[in-house]
Structure formats: structure tokens, C-alpha cells
Design a protein around this motif. Structure first.
Motif, short mmCIF file in Angstrom:
data_model
loop_
_atom_site.label_atom_id
_atom_site.label_comp_id
_atom_site.label_asym_id
_atom_site.label_seq_id
_atom_site.Cartn_x
_atom_site.Cartn_y
_atom_site.Cartn_z
N ARG A 3 0.85 -1.18 0.00
CA ARG A 3 0.00 0.00 0.00
C ARG A 3 0.89 1.24 0.00
NH1 ARG A 3 -2.43 0.79 6.18
NH2 ARG A 3 -0.49 1.49 7.13
N PHE A 4 0.31 2.39 -0.30
CA PHE A 4 1.03 3.66 -0.27
C PHE A 4 0.43 4.53 0.82
CE2 PHE A 4 1.84 2.09 -4.52
CZ PHE A 4 3.18 2.44 -4.73
N ALA A 5 1.30 5.09 1.66
CA ALA A 5 0.82 5.94 2.74
C ALA A 5 0.24 7.24 2.20
CB ALA A 5 1.97 6.25 3.72
N HIS A 6 0.79 7.72 1.07
CA HIS A 6 0.30 8.96 0.45
C HIS A 6 0.10 8.71 -1.04
CE1 HIS A 6 1.41 10.88 4.22
NE2 HIS A 6 2.60 10.36 4.10
N ILE A 7 -0.88 7.92 -1.37
CA ILE A 7 -1.08 7.47 -2.75
C ILE A 7 -1.39 8.63 -3.69
CG2 ILE A 7 -3.56 7.02 -2.54
CD1 ILE A 7 -3.05 4.46 -4.22
N ILE A 71 7.66 7.95 -6.25
CA ILE A 71 7.22 6.72 -5.57
C ILE A 71 7.71 6.73 -4.13
CG2 ILE A 71 7.45 4.21 -5.53
CD1 ILE A 71 7.66 4.31 -8.59
N GLY A 72 8.94 7.19 -3.91
CA GLY A 72 9.47 7.26 -2.55
C GLY A 72 8.68 8.20 -1.67
N ILE A 73 8.31 9.38 -2.22
CA ILE A 73 7.53 10.34 -1.45
C ILE A 73 6.14 9.79 -1.12
CG2 ILE A 73 6.44 12.62 -1.55
CD1 ILE A 73 8.81 13.57 -3.18
N ALA A 74 5.58 8.98 -2.03
CA ALA A 74 4.28 8.34 -1.77
C ALA A 74 4.37 7.30 -0.66
CB ALA A 74 3.74 7.70 -3.04
N ASP A 75 5.58 6.92 -0.28
CA ASP A 75 5.85 6.02 0.84
C ASP A 75 5.21 4.64 0.66
OD1 ASP A 75 6.72 4.95 3.18
OD2 ASP A 75 5.53 6.20 4.51
N PRO A 76 5.77 3.79 -0.21
CA PRO A 76 5.27 2.41 -0.31
C PRO A 76 5.53 1.65 0.99
CG PRO A 76 7.32 2.68 -1.55
CD PRO A 76 6.92 4.05 -1.10
N GLN A 77 4.53 0.89 1.40
CA GLN A 77 4.63 0.12 2.64
C GLN A 77 4.22 -1.32 2.36
OE1 GLN A 77 1.91 2.41 5.10
NE2 GLN A 77 3.59 3.57 6.00
N ILE A 78 4.86 -2.24 3.06
CA ILE A 78 4.58 -3.66 2.90
C ILE A 78 4.11 -4.23 4.24
CG2 ILE A 78 5.56 -5.93 2.42
CD1 ILE A 78 7.46 -4.64 0.48
N GLY A 79 2.95 -4.88 4.20
CA GLY A 79 2.46 -5.60 5.37
C GLY A 79 2.98 -7.02 5.31
N SER A 80 3.97 -7.30 6.09
CA SER A 80 4.68 -8.57 5.93
C SER A 80 3.95 -9.75 6.55
CB SER A 80 6.08 -8.46 6.53
OG SER A 80 6.01 -8.08 7.90
N ASP A 308 7.91 0.70 6.11
CA ASP A 308 8.18 1.68 5.07
C ASP A 308 9.28 1.19 4.13
OD1 ASP A 308 6.34 3.56 6.04
OD2 ASP A 308 7.76 4.24 7.55
N ARG A 309 9.11 1.43 2.85
CA ARG A 309 10.11 1.06 1.86
C ARG A 309 10.54 2.27 1.02
NH1 ARG A 309 10.69 -2.66 4.65
NH2 ARG A 309 10.42 -4.89 4.19
N PHE A 310 10.21 3.48 1.47
CA PHE A 310 10.53 4.68 0.69
C PHE A 310 12.03 4.88 0.55
CE2 PHE A 310 10.59 6.11 5.07
CZ PHE A 310 11.68 6.98 5.12
N GLN A 311 12.82 4.44 1.56
CA GLN A 311 14.25 4.71 1.55
C GLN A 311 14.96 4.06 0.36
OE1 GLN A 311 12.50 3.24 3.91
NE2 GLN A 311 13.46 1.39 4.72
N PHE A 312 14.47 2.89 -0.08
CA PHE A 312 15.09 2.22 -1.22
C PHE A 312 14.89 3.01 -2.51
CE2 PHE A 312 14.03 -1.24 1.79
CZ PHE A 312 15.31 -1.71 2.03
#
Length: 346
Positions: A3-7, A71-80, A308-312
Motif C-alpha cells: 500500500r502507499f501511505a500517500h497514494i 514513488i518514494g515520497i508516496a511512501d510504499p509500505q509492505i504488510g509482511s 516503510d520502503r521509501f528509503q530504497f
């Protein structure tokens, strides 16, 4: 689960085609400008050390960096994984009347929309209680099973409309029976129902169903939607109103709030009856009654381990920009001396 925190920031990707069109236009303009200088071979000798492929590579790297940055600013997140946690709460089932009479406009914008707004406010005030939604007209259906996912509850709520129940009528008793079947009585939590209806029950014995629910320790509260004076029932084709419902004699049907029915059901279910108005939905009074029911600890499952995966994406964007910065528009002397496909004469 991704999901994206700020889609909403992903809309910035829509300008990439504009970048591409501008680059193509500028490249063609430069090409025509060089051709206008004179003979092509002479011009090529003059600008022999200029690389014509470097601008393309720099543009590609810049575009990729821009896309990764967005994409990084939108902050992709993974629910593991699904996280199990302990919560203390009660079970609350909303029984919402979606019969055509709920479209009457003696409440603004109409009875059904007014009820949905009230339920949305209720969801916003919940913390650990589970909530479910049953819709009913001539038949009853589970719209949302018991959940603590309040975002999903509001999503399902927004989609509710009378066309979801093809059989018209107001089968309150069937909705109560279905609500009882939807509860898990093994977890020991308190149970309650809130019926939101205009009270015109013609299908079954709702009072008997309320008594049966009370025998299972399920309290029933009723919120009456509409007015005793009533209002006509509009007919819609798509989003356009095309008239009002009429009876066999051709007279406009007036739907009136049946407060007596609502009071009888609430009394049989040991709950409270409240008549909603445009200014007050009555939920505050009903919720004060629900606060009295017993709350116990139960197991809840949810996707809470979002990482959060934005850092990558930001790191990759920075790398592309660094590479782009060090690429010059001049040819490399070492690379220019390498002639892989040159055929030497013996």
C-alpha cells in the motif's frame, strides 16, 4: 500486501509523458539547427568531440530518478504478516434499512444518506469494539462481517444503496435473525444491535425476533428515520429523479415514520428508541446505552506490521542523479579510440 501511505502523490507521475515530449521537441530543434549550419560532414568534424548520445542517457536517468523520487515520497509500505493482538471491546451490529422508502426526503438529503452519515460518525468514535453491517429491505444480507477494520467499514458503508437488495419491503425480523447468526457467542463479549429504519415493517414479526435476541443477551436499539408526516418516495433512473412512487389508484405513496413499531422493537430488545432529526441522529443516546454492555478481551487479527520502503526508492533516485551529474556531453577520448568493428587492411 502493498500500500502507499500517500497514494495521492503518485499523480505526479503523470507529467513524465510531458517530459518525454519536450525532450523529443528540443532534440529535433537542435538537429535542425545543426543542419542549418552547412554541410553535415563539415559540421560533424567541427563538433567531433561532442557526444550526441549523452543527452539521451542523461534524460533517461533523470526521468527514472524523478519516477523513483515520486514513488518514494508516496511512501510504499509492505504488510509482511498478520499480527494478532488482544483487544477489549464489544460486538456492535448495525442493521440498516435500504428499502425504497429510505430515499424519502423528509430528512436531508434523504433518510438513507442521513443514516449513513450518522453511522460514519459512529465508526469514527469507535476504538476497540467490533462492528458489522447488515442491510435489509424485503430480505436481509450481511454487508460487512464483524471487524475492527474501521476503514473497511466506512468503505463498505459508502457503497450501500437500495439496489443492493432486489426484493423490496422492510423485513426487520429477518435482519435481527441474521444478526444473531452473525455473532460469535463463544467469545463472551457483549452484543448489541442498532436498527436504523423508518419502521414500516410489513414482512415478519420483528418484535418476536427482538425478544429472541434478548434471550441471547443481545440488546436492540432503534433509531427512527423520517417524520410522522412522511414524504413521497422518489424514483430514480441512474442519478436522475424521474418521479414518485404511486399506488394502484394512481395516488402518490407517502412513506411515514412508524414510531410505534420502533418503540415496540426497542422495548422487546431491552433497548432505547430514538427518533433522528436533521440536527441530531440520536446516536449519542443509543451509544450511552451500548456503553453499559459488557466488554471482554478477544483476539484480533490485522495487517499492522507495515514497513516503510521509501528509503530504497530515494536511494535509487539519488544514485541515478549522481550518475547523470557525472555524464558529460563530450566524448570520452579513451572510448573513441576503441574501434570494435573496424576492419584492418592486411
Amino acid at each position: 500486501m502493498l500500500r502507499f501511505a500517500h497514494i495521492e502523490y503518485l499523480w505526479a507521475l503523470a507529467v513524465i509523458p510531458v517530459f518525454i515530449l519536450l525532450f523529443i521537441w528540443v532534440s529535433r530543434w537542435k538537429s535542425k539547427a545543426l543542419q542549418s549550419l552547412g554541410d553535415r560532414n563539415v559540421v560533424n568534424n567541427i563538433v567531433a568531440d561532442v557526444s550526441f548520445s549523452a543527452p539521451r542517457l542523461k534524460f533517461i536517468l533523470f526521468t527514472i530518478a524523478y519516477a523513483l523520487l515520486v514513488i518514494g515520497i508516496a511512501d510504499p509500505q509492505i504488510g509482511s504478516k498478520i499480527v494478532e493482538e488482544k483487544r477489549k471491546g464489544a460486538d456492535l451490529m448495525i442493521l440498516l434499512d435500504v428499502s425504497n422508502s429510505m430515499l424519502s426526503q423528509d430528512m436531508m438529503p434523504n433518510r438513507l444518506e442521513n443514516a449513513k452519515q450518522a453511522i460514519a460518525q459512529l465508526i469514527d468514535n469507535l476504538h476497540s469494539d467490533r462492528i458489522g453491517i447488515i442491510i435489509f429491505a424485503g430480505e436481509a444480507y450481511v454487508q460487512l462481517p464483524m471487524t475492527t477494520d474501521y476503514s473497511a467499514a466506512k468503505l463498505f458503508l459508502n457503497s450501500i444503496n437500495p439496489s443492493m437488495v432486489p426484493t423490496q419491503g422492510t423485513a426487520i425480523g429477518a435482519a435481527i435473525d441474521l444478526g444473531i447468526k452473525s455473532f460469535d457467542f463463544n467469545d463472551g463479549t457483549g452484543k448489541s444491535m442498532i436498527i436504523i429504519t423508518d419502521g414500516e415493517n410489513h414482512e415478519d414479526d420483528a418484535v418476536a425476533a427482538a425478544k429472541n435476541a434478548l434471550d441471547r443477551d443481545v440488546t436492540i436499539n432503534v433509531i427512527g428515520m423520517g417524520s410522522p408526516e412522511g414524504a413521497a418516495i422518489p424514483i430514480y433512473q441512474g442519478n436522475k429523479q424521474v418521479g414518485f412512487h404511486v399506488d394502484s389508484a394512481g395516488q402518490t405513496v407517502i412513506s411515514k415514520l412508524d414510531e410505534n413499531m420502533g418503540k415496540e422493537i426497542a422495548a422487546a430488545g431491552n433497548g432505547t428508541y430514538v427518533r433522528a432529526t436533521n440536527a441530531n441522529s440520536g446516536l449519542n443516546i443509543v451509544m450511552s446505552q451500548i456503553e453499559k454492555i459488557q466488554r471482554k478481551t478477544y483476539d484480533a487479527k490485522s495487517f499492522k506490521d507495515f514497513e516503510d520502503r521509501f528509503q530504497f526508492f530515494l536511494a535509487a533516485a539519488l544514485l541515478c542523479l549522481v550518475i547523470e551529474f557525472f555524464i558529460t556531453n563530450r566524448k570520452s577520448l579513451r572510448l573513441s579510440k576503441v574501434k570494435l568493428f573496424e576492419v584492418k587492411n592486411p
